[in-house]
Scaffold this active site. Structure first.
Site: not given
Length: 283
Positions: A100, A2-3
């Site tokens: 998770h 992710p940016e």
């Protein structure tokens, strides 16, 4: 990974459930992610009030009333989702916890915030809020591209004398924080600058033109909820859709979107990453 737009989208999605709310209980279900969790992390978080949620580069920062700040890095596959209804208007069942779901925040307002990370490249840390700027992950970061300290003079000075390609320079987190491969490709296309051009050889006026274009691309992506590539999800589980607005990224072999341009989008590899560009429109 992710940016900036994806991380900002997640921060905004978490804010209604976490900002100003108390963490009634924190469950830490394993000893580590990318790195070991800080000592007594669950105990230090339980009972703390989240004063505010911020973003620095690609990190989410939660300032607590305990004078500590929780740093969250999503990594390659990490995602944070919210369940429950903190406003108490509806009755929502929390979903069953998954394999998770490594860290779970049970908020006093009824919301549950879950950090899920199958590949475990994400990270969390606790630090004294007053010592934030000295944190190893934050200490060398450049200015925020949407902040007041990122301007034409800064970028011109940062590019001066640099022999690295302009794409590499824009990915340098010391020059500007939060830019990643996707959005740099899009920025350089809009600016008409070839990704292999040496940063120090670009005219000052063209370097200066990058600043508003960077802001434009990032703000458009945030408005669209980020780009849903592989594992990214917003905090409500929905997909972002800026990927439908890509002009070059991932479009190898497709016709250039510029009217009357007869070229196709090309792909090269720079520093192990794919770069997409138009060989005619970008010089």
């Amino acid at each position: 990974m992710p940016e900036l737009p994806e991380v900002e989208t997640v921060r905004r999605g978490l804010e209604p459930s976490m900002a100003g709310a108390v963490i009634a209980r924190a469950d830490v279900n394993r000893p580590d992610l990318r790195w070991p969790f800080p000592e007594n992390m669950a105990k230090r978080l339980t009972g703390a009030r989240v004063e505010r949620l911020r973003r620095r580069s690609k990190y989410i920062l939660a300032d607590l009333d305990t004078a500590e700040t929780l740093l969250i890095h999503l990594g390659m596959s990490g995602r944070m989702t919210v369940s429950g209804d903190p406003l108490g208007q509806f009755a929502h069942e929390h979903p069953q916890l998954e394999k998770h779901d490594h860290v779970v925040f049970h908020m006093e307002n009824g919301a549950r915030v879950t950090f899920n990370d199958p590949r475990r490249f994400g990270a969390m840390d606790l630090m004294e809020t007053s010592a934030e700027t000295a944190h190893p992950l934050l200490v060398k970061l450049g200015p925020e591209p949407l902040g007041n300290h990122f301007d034409e003079a800064h970028l011109i000075a940062a590019f001066s004398g640099k022999n690295t390609p302009v794409k590499t320079a824009l990915l340098d987190q010391h020059i500007v924080a939060g830019l990643g491969n996707i959005y740099v490709c899009e920025v350089l296309f809009r600016a008409g600058i070839h990704p292999t051009r040496k940063a120090g050889q670009i005219a000052k006026a063209r370097v200066a033109s990058l600043v508003p274009i960077i802001r434009e691309v990032l703000l458009e992506a945030i408005e669209a909820g980020g780009s849903s590539l592989k594992d990214f999800r917003q905090a409500d589980g929905e997909l972002g859709y800026f990927q439908h607005n890509f002009r070059v990224y991932g479009r190898e072999g497709a016709s250039c979107v510029t009217p009357e341009c007869t070229s196709e989008v090309k792909r090269i590899v720079q520093s192990g990453r794919s770069t997409f560009f138009c060989p005619i429109c970008q010089r």
